[in-house]
Design a protein around this motif. Structure first.
Motif, PDB file in Angstrom:
ATOM      1  N   PHE A 283     -38.523 -26.942  17.233  1.00 57.05           N
ATOM      2  CA  PHE A 283     -38.829 -26.152  18.368  1.00 57.05           C
ATOM      3  C   PHE A 283     -37.647 -24.841  17.734  1.00 57.05           C
ATOM      4  CE2 PHE A 283     -35.650 -28.890  19.921  1.00 57.05           C
ATOM      5  CZ  PHE A 283     -34.719 -28.521  20.527  1.00 57.05           C
ATOM      6  N   VAL A 284     -37.144 -25.383  17.598  1.00 55.83           N
ATOM      7  CA  VAL A 284     -35.760 -23.927  17.519  1.00 55.83           C
ATOM      8  C   VAL A 284     -36.071 -22.460  17.130  1.00 55.83           C
ATOM      9  CG1 VAL A 284     -34.838 -24.207  15.689  1.00 55.83           C
ATOM     10  CG2 VAL A 284     -33.543 -23.545  16.560  1.00 55.83           C
ATOM     11  N   GLY A 285     -37.044 -22.374  16.658  1.00 51.83           N
ATOM     12  CA  GLY A 285     -37.349 -21.003  16.003  1.00 51.83           C
ATOM     13  C   GLY A 285     -38.853 -20.372  17.245  1.00 51.83           C
ATOM     14  N   LYS A 286     -39.913 -21.947  17.744  1.00 51.31           N
ATOM     15  CA  LYS A 286     -40.583 -21.317  18.926  1.00 51.31           C
ATOM     16  C   LYS A 286     -40.008 -21.370  19.909  1.00 51.31           C
ATOM     17  CE  LYS A 286     -44.157 -24.186  16.587  1.00 51.31           C
ATOM     18  NZ  LYS A 286     -45.161 -24.692  16.545  1.00 51.31           N
ATOM     19  N   VAL A 287     -38.949 -21.343  20.723  1.00 52.86           N
ATOM     20  CA  VAL A 287     -38.337 -20.981  21.920  1.00 52.86           C
ATOM     21  C   VAL A 287     -37.326 -20.366  21.396  1.00 52.86           C
ATOM     22  CG1 VAL A 287     -39.052 -23.153  22.507  1.00 52.86           C
ATOM     23  CG2 VAL A 287     -37.197 -22.751  21.430  1.00 52.86           C
ATOM     24  N   SER A 288     -37.107 -19.141  20.204  1.00 49.59           N
ATOM     25  CA  SER A 288     -36.126 -18.375  20.375  1.00 49.59           C
ATOM     26  C   SER A 288     -34.948 -18.372  20.430  1.00 49.59           C
ATOM     27  CB  SER A 288     -36.700 -16.472  20.911  1.00 49.59           C
ATOM     28  OG  SER A 288     -37.974 -16.749  21.470  1.00 49.59           O
ATOM     29  N   PHE A 289     -34.100 -19.665  20.277  1.00 51.11           N
ATOM     30  CA  PHE A 289     -33.038 -19.870  20.209  1.00 51.11           C
ATOM     31  C   PHE A 289     -32.122 -18.983  18.522  1.00 51.11           C
ATOM     32  CE2 PHE A 289     -33.705 -23.724  21.844  1.00 51.11           C
ATOM     33  CZ  PHE A 289     -32.787 -23.679  22.528  1.00 51.11           C
ATOM     34  N   PRO A 290     -31.482 -17.969  18.391  1.00 51.88           N
ATOM     35  CA  PRO A 290     -31.467 -17.690  17.534  1.00 51.88           C
ATOM     36  C   PRO A 290     -30.107 -17.413  16.724  1.00 51.88           C
ATOM     37  CG  PRO A 290     -29.976 -16.693  19.375  1.00 51.88           C
ATOM     38  CD  PRO A 290     -30.361 -17.740  19.933  1.00 51.88           C
ATOM     39  N   ILE A 291     -29.852 -17.023  15.562  1.00 48.89           N
ATOM     40  CA  ILE A 291     -29.119 -17.548  14.641  1.00 48.89           C
ATOM     41  C   ILE A 291     -27.975 -18.241  14.696  1.00 48.89           C
ATOM     42  CG2 ILE A 291     -28.302 -17.125  12.269  1.00 48.89           C
ATOM     43  CD1 ILE A 291     -30.870 -15.299  11.367  1.00 48.89           C
ATOM     44  N   LYS A 292     -26.902 -17.711  15.359  1.00 45.98           N
ATOM     45  CA  LYS A 292     -25.588 -17.960  16.090  1.00 45.98           C
ATOM     46  C   LYS A 292     -26.001 -19.608  16.350  1.00 45.98           C
ATOM     47  CE  LYS A 292     -25.651 -14.725  20.330  1.00 45.98           C
ATOM     48  NZ  LYS A 292     -25.226 -14.578  21.139  1.00 45.98           N
TER      49      LYS A 292
ATOM     50  N   MET B 113     -42.602 -27.668  25.975  1.00 51.45           N
ATOM     51  CA  MET B 113     -42.178 -28.668  26.977  1.00 51.45           C
ATOM     52  C   MET B 113     -40.700 -27.162  27.416  1.00 51.45           C
ATOM     53  SD  MET B 113     -40.177 -32.300  27.827  1.00 51.45           S
ATOM     54  CE  MET B 113     -38.591 -30.765  26.395  1.00 51.45           C
ATOM     55  N   PHE B 114     -40.251 -27.472  26.752  1.00 55.54           N
ATOM     56  CA  PHE B 114     -39.445 -26.384  26.773  1.00 55.54           C
ATOM     57  C   PHE B 114     -39.855 -24.862  27.581  1.00 55.54           C
ATOM     58  CE2 PHE B 114     -36.176 -29.149  23.921  1.00 55.54           C
ATOM     59  CZ  PHE B 114     -35.648 -29.427  24.576  1.00 55.54           C
ATOM     60  N   ASN B 115     -41.018 -24.284  27.378  1.00 57.08           N
ATOM     61  CA  ASN B 115     -41.469 -22.874  27.476  1.00 57.08           C
ATOM     62  C   ASN B 115     -41.881 -23.132  28.527  1.00 57.08           C
ATOM     63  OD1 ASN B 115     -40.716 -20.852  25.538  1.00 57.08           O
ATOM     64  ND2 ASN B 115     -42.168 -21.915  24.293  1.00 57.08           N
ATOM     65  N   GLU B 116     -42.405 -24.371  29.146  1.00 56.71           N
ATOM     66  CA  GLU B 116     -42.768 -24.292  30.526  1.00 56.71           C
ATOM     67  C   GLU B 116     -41.391 -24.572  31.680  1.00 56.71           C
ATOM     68  OE1 GLU B 116     -45.803 -24.356  31.767  1.00 56.71           O
ATOM     69  OE2 GLU B 116     -46.373 -23.777  29.924  1.00 56.71           O
TER      70      GLU B 116
END
Length: 368
Positions: A280-289, A334-337
């Motif tokens: 999920f880390v890419g799809k919910v836009s967690f930045p590289i940092k 789920m996280f996006n919802e």
């Protein structure tokens, strides 16, 4: 109610009492398996150096108390002499004060007054020539790693009598009451604990690692628990009055348990991140940092969620708690919802990343 001129002496001289605080935490960590399911609170610099007070099942009365006088010593062993007679006299006074404290106690209430040290105790009795002729013999009791907990009543009679002479001598010199009837409650304990404050912290760290191997950051855990202790340690006994009913001088067992639960949940969140973040880390836009140092951001988020005055984080936590979205097929959905639901129901200036981290920590707490 006990009113004493020295009621705040420990608070005033706080810098010299690290051993007592560290010793209290050492005992808590060592015995936490037995503590965690009991109703108890811890007092620091209140009647004695620290107390563990255990309540009855109904939480209305005190069942028993363990009161600790914690002292370190360098250069020599503890012996029964005038200095130790003063210590024992003051321990007996603590026992009397506890018995007279106004806090409700159960019918079978009892307490233990415990002198604890990381230095050996060498108690001995050497009879005089006349006493030897009368049949008296040398007596010796050493309290150390091989004999670490001894009741006063179990000491040889001549060693007990020797102690009583020094206790009475101190009481006579300073014209104070001798509460000698409390000697049956007195115990001596040796603790395998380092001498310096830095080494004690290392010992606490090692104990945390041994007894709580699942906690990823034992140093942070020690810091959090010590901070709990400092909160009551630096609170003054108002009007120099010492009462166990004074809740400001307590660390409640529930607060300690909650802290340990948060530490466990934090670890579960780290584990969850490591196991599931690739999905999920890419799809919910967690930045590289965040991806590079997830533990830092998760730890910071937990601190914000702990703050009951932080309204926005409490809203997020409550939303996750009351809305179970675990029926979704994958975590990114789920996280996006959760993100959409929270943003539509509550106006916030937090970034999506901050909200998502709060959702992640809350989700693990309530559903994992």
């Amino acid at each position: 109610m006990t009113k004493k001129k020295a009621a705040n002496s420990g608070v005033v001289a706080l810098s010299g009492f690290e051993f007592q605080r560290n010793c209290a935490l050492y005992l808590l960590l060592e015995e936490y398996a037995t503590f965690k399911d009991q109703d108890y609170f811890l007092c620091i610099e209140h009647h004695d150096d620290f107390l563990f007070c255990f309540r009855t099942i109904d939480s209305q009365r005190i069942r028993n108390i363990k009161a600790y006088q914690a002292k370190k010593k360098t250069g020599s062993l503890w012996k029964i002499d005038s200095n130790f007679g003063e210590i024992l006299a003051k321990i007996l006074e603590v026992g009397s004060d506890l018995r007279n404290d106004s806090i409700p106690k159960c019918e079978h209430y009892y307490h233990e007054t415990i002198f604890i040290s990381n230095t050996e105790l060498d108690f001995f009795y050497n009879p005089s020539k006349e006493e030897k002729k009368a049949g008296k013999k040398k007596e010796k009791v050493v309290i150390n790693e091989t004999n670490s907990f001894v009741c006063f009543e179990h000491l040889p009679i001549d060693i007990k009598n020797k102690a009583c002479v020094y206790i009475q001598s101190f009481c006579d010199e300073y014209d104070v009451e001798n509460h000698i009837e409390g000697l049956g409650d007195v115990h001596f304990q040796w603790i395998d604990f380092q001498k310096t404050a830095n080494k004690q912290r290392e010992g606490l760290l090692g104990l945390m690692k041994t007894n709580f191997p699942h906690i990823v950051d034992p140093k942070a855990a020690i810091d959090v628990l010590l901070e709990l202790f400092r909160g009551v340690e630096t609170t003054y006994n108002q009007g120099n009055v010492i009462e166990l009913m004074d809740a400001s001088k307590r660390v409640e067992g529930e607060a300690i348990k909650k802290t340990m639960t948060i530490l466990d949940t934090k670890q579960e969140t780290y584990d969850f991140w490591r196991e599931h973040s690739p999905s999920f880390v890419g799809k919910v836009s967690f930045p590289i940092k965040v991806r590079l140092k997830p533990e830092e951001y998760i730890a910071s988020t937990f601190e914000l969620l702990k703050d009951m005055n932080n309204y926005t984080y409490q809203v997020i936590k409550d939303y996750v708690k009351t809305n179970d979205y675990s029926h979704y097929n994958n975590f990114d959905e789920m996280f996006n919802e959760y993100l959409k639901g929270i943003k539509s129901s509550h106006h916030t200036n937090l970034s999506d990343v901050d909200i998502l981290l709060a959702i992640l920590c809350s989700f693990v707490e309530f559903y994992c």
